[in-house]
Design a protein around this motif. Structure first.
Motif, PDB file in Angstrom:
ATOM      1  N   THR A 171     -10.586 -29.338  44.012  1.00 48.27           N
ATOM      2  CA  THR A 171      -9.494 -28.776  43.316  1.00 48.27           C
ATOM      3  C   THR A 171      -9.738 -27.201  43.314  1.00 48.27           C
ATOM      4  N   ASP A 172      -8.469 -26.345  43.159  1.00 46.95           N
ATOM      5  CA  ASP A 172      -8.963 -24.855  43.154  1.00 46.95           C
ATOM      6  C   ASP A 172      -9.844 -24.242  42.196  1.00 46.95           C
ATOM      7  N   MET A 173      -9.887 -25.153  41.086  1.00 51.23           N
ATOM      8  CA  MET A 173     -10.511 -24.825  40.031  1.00 51.23           C
ATOM      9  C   MET A 173     -12.144 -24.472  40.495  1.00 51.23           C
ATOM     10  N   GLU A 174     -12.844 -25.537  41.236  1.00 46.71           N
ATOM     11  CA  GLU A 174     -13.850 -25.461  41.810  1.00 46.71           C
ATOM     12  C   GLU A 174     -14.202 -24.220  42.666  1.00 46.71           C
ATOM     13  N   ALA A 175     -13.301 -23.845  43.344  1.00 46.65           N
ATOM     14  CA  ALA A 175     -13.305 -22.356  44.084  1.00 46.65           C
ATOM     15  C   ALA A 175     -13.388 -21.406  43.249  1.00 46.65           C
ATOM     16  N   SER A 176     -12.645 -21.406  42.031  1.00 48.58           N
ATOM     17  CA  SER A 176     -12.661 -20.449  41.147  1.00 48.58           C
ATOM     18  C   SER A 176     -13.912 -20.188  40.525  1.00 48.58           C
ATOM     19  N   LEU A 177     -14.224 -21.370  40.101  1.00 52.72           N
ATOM     20  CA  LEU A 177     -15.811 -21.282  39.376  1.00 52.72           C
ATOM     21  C   LEU A 177     -16.802 -20.671  40.387  1.00 52.72           C
ATOM     22  N   GLN A 178     -16.745 -20.887  41.412  1.00 49.96           N
ATOM     23  CA  GLN A 178     -17.767 -20.212  42.532  1.00 49.96           C
ATOM     24  C   GLN A 178     -17.302 -18.660  42.538  1.00 49.96           C
ATOM     25  N   ARG A 179     -16.038 -18.501  42.410  1.00 47.54           N
ATOM     26  CA  ARG A 179     -15.845 -16.609  42.342  1.00 47.54           C
ATOM     27  C   ARG A 179     -16.205 -16.412  41.045  1.00 47.54           C
ATOM     28  N   LEU A 180     -16.116 -16.805  40.037  1.00 50.87           N
ATOM     29  CA  LEU A 180     -16.634 -16.344  38.790  1.00 50.87           C
ATOM     30  C   LEU A 180     -18.079 -16.279  38.726  1.00 50.87           C
ATOM     31  N   ASP A 181     -18.571 -17.302  39.476  1.00 56.50           N
ATOM     32  CA  ASP A 181     -20.288 -17.221  39.246  1.00 56.50           C
ATOM     33  C   ASP A 181     -20.735 -16.015  40.304  1.00 56.50           C
ATOM     34  N   ALA A 182     -20.029 -15.806  41.379  1.00 55.59           N
ATOM     35  CA  ALA A 182     -20.333 -14.417  42.236  1.00 55.59           C
ATOM     36  C   ALA A 182     -20.030 -13.563  41.322  1.00 55.59           C
ATOM     37  N   GLY A 183     -18.973 -13.383  40.555  1.00 54.11           N
ATOM     38  CA  GLY A 183     -18.571 -11.887  40.041  1.00 54.11           C
ATOM     39  C   GLY A 183     -19.364 -11.713  39.017  1.00 54.11           C
ATOM     40  N   HIS A 184     -19.848 -12.477  38.346  1.00 54.05           N
ATOM     41  CA  HIS A 184     -21.104 -12.307  37.280  1.00 54.05           C
ATOM     42  C   HIS A 184     -22.321 -11.903  37.982  1.00 54.05           C
ATOM     43  N   ALA A 185     -22.500 -12.346  39.248  1.00 52.44           N
ATOM     44  CA  ALA A 185     -23.668 -11.968  40.063  1.00 52.44           C
ATOM     45  C   ALA A 185     -23.494 -10.628  40.413  1.00 52.44           C
ATOM     46  N   THR A 186     -22.111 -10.144  40.745  1.00 54.73           N
ATOM     47  CA  THR A 186     -22.144  -8.794  41.006  1.00 54.73           C
ATOM     48  C   THR A 186     -22.250  -7.584  39.904  1.00 54.73           C
ATOM     49  N   VAL A 187     -21.579  -8.214  38.764  1.00 57.17           N
ATOM     50  CA  VAL A 187     -21.797  -7.636  37.418  1.00 57.17           C
ATOM     51  C   VAL A 187     -23.155  -7.310  37.308  1.00 57.17           C
ATOM     52  N   LEU A 188     -24.288  -8.318  37.254  1.00 55.16           N
ATOM     53  CA  LEU A 188     -25.581  -8.271  37.039  1.00 55.16           C
ATOM     54  C   LEU A 188     -26.591  -7.193  37.878  1.00 55.16           C
ATOM     55  N   GLU A 189     -25.744  -7.138  39.218  1.00 54.60           N
ATOM     56  CA  GLU A 189     -26.350  -6.311  40.185  1.00 54.60           C
ATOM     57  C   GLU A 189     -26.161  -4.919  39.823  1.00 54.60           C
ATOM     58  N   LEU A 190     -24.924  -4.523  39.299  1.00 51.30           N
ATOM     59  CA  LEU A 190     -24.318  -3.637  39.149  1.00 51.30           C
ATOM     60  C   LEU A 190     -25.097  -2.752  37.779  1.00 51.30           C
TER      61      LEU A 190
END
Length: 255
Positions: free
Chosen positions: A195-214
């Motif tokens: 489903t599209d929710m699976e891709a959304s969760l992957q984007r969220l995980d990547a987004g939090h990784a970006t926040v942690l990197e910042l």
């Protein structure tokens, strides 16, 4: 005297001849006796052998008669058992036919009684799954809004490295949200797969990784690695408290 002597010698000669004849007859009789004895011994041995063969043959016949009697009794028992089995099988067949008729009648009645209920339950289950997916989408949307807020705050803090306490608070909130989202994805993997929710969760995980990197602390910016208190940034502290609960909602009980 000469005549008497000659007559006496003639008589003696006749006697000798008679005796020789008797001796020859005795020898012949002895020889015949010996042959007859040998023949008698041979006949006795033959008779013993024949008697042994006769006894063995009688033993074999008795054994065969016993085996035949046992086989006859066994066959009779098998025939009786087969008759009993056939009668029992016939009774079982009749009982099975009656049972099948009862099962068919019961199945028909159950299908008529439960058919509509099963259809209604299937419809409700489908509606529940769709409703639950909508709930999941709502939580994902909220998590995306939360990520947007954390990312905006992280970008602000990236330009102000001296605010160590706020940096640590936002980083903690992002880590908690990321872990909660991963647990959420594992728990509902089957429902989310494809489903599209699976891709959304992957984007969220990547987004939090970006926040942690910042927000990754550096020695040049902080000068120390001590963790500050979280109450220096009320907005970030509130994000920490709501991250786990908002990112990983509990699954409602199915109908």
């Amino acid at each position: 005297l000469r005549q008497s002597r000659e007559g006496f010698q003639a008589q003696l000669q006749q006697m000798d001849e008679g005796r020789a004849e008797i001796d020859r007859e005795l020898e012949q009789l002895e020889e015949r006796k010996k042959k007859l004895r040998m023949e008698l011994d041979e006949v006795s041995r033959t008779l013993d052998e024949v008697r042994t063969k006769q006894r063995q043959h009688m033993e074999v016949c008795d054994k065969r008669r016993t085996e035949l009697a046992e086989q006859k009794a066994s066959f009779k028992e098998q025939i009786d058992n087969e008759d009993s089995t056939a009668k029992e099988a016939e009774r079982d067949k009749v009982l099975a036919e009656r049972t099948q008729e009862l099962v068919r009648a019961t199945d028909t009645l159950l299908q008529q009684t439960l058919g509509a209920q099963l259809g209604e339950l299937t419809k409700k289950q489908t509606q529940f799954q769709e409703h639950f997916k909508e709930l999941l989408r709502g939580h994902i949307t909220y998590s995306e809004e939360q990520l947007s807020h954390l990312k905006s705050r992280a970008e602000q803090l990236a330009s102000a490295p001296e605010d160590v306490a706020a940096n640590a608070t936002v980083r903690t909130a992002s880590q908690a949200a990321q872990q909660a989202l991963r647990g959420f994805a594992d728990e509902h993997r089957t429902l989310l797969q494809g489903t599209d929710m699976e891709a959304s969760l992957q984007r969220l995980d990547a987004g939090h990784a970006t926040v942690l990197e910042l927000l990754k602390p550096t020695d040049a910016a902080t000068g120390t690695t001590t963790e500050p208190a979280t109450d220096s940034d009320p907005a970030a502290a509130e994000a920490v408290a709501s991250a786990a609960a908002a990112a990983a909602p509990a699954s409602p009980e199915p109908l």
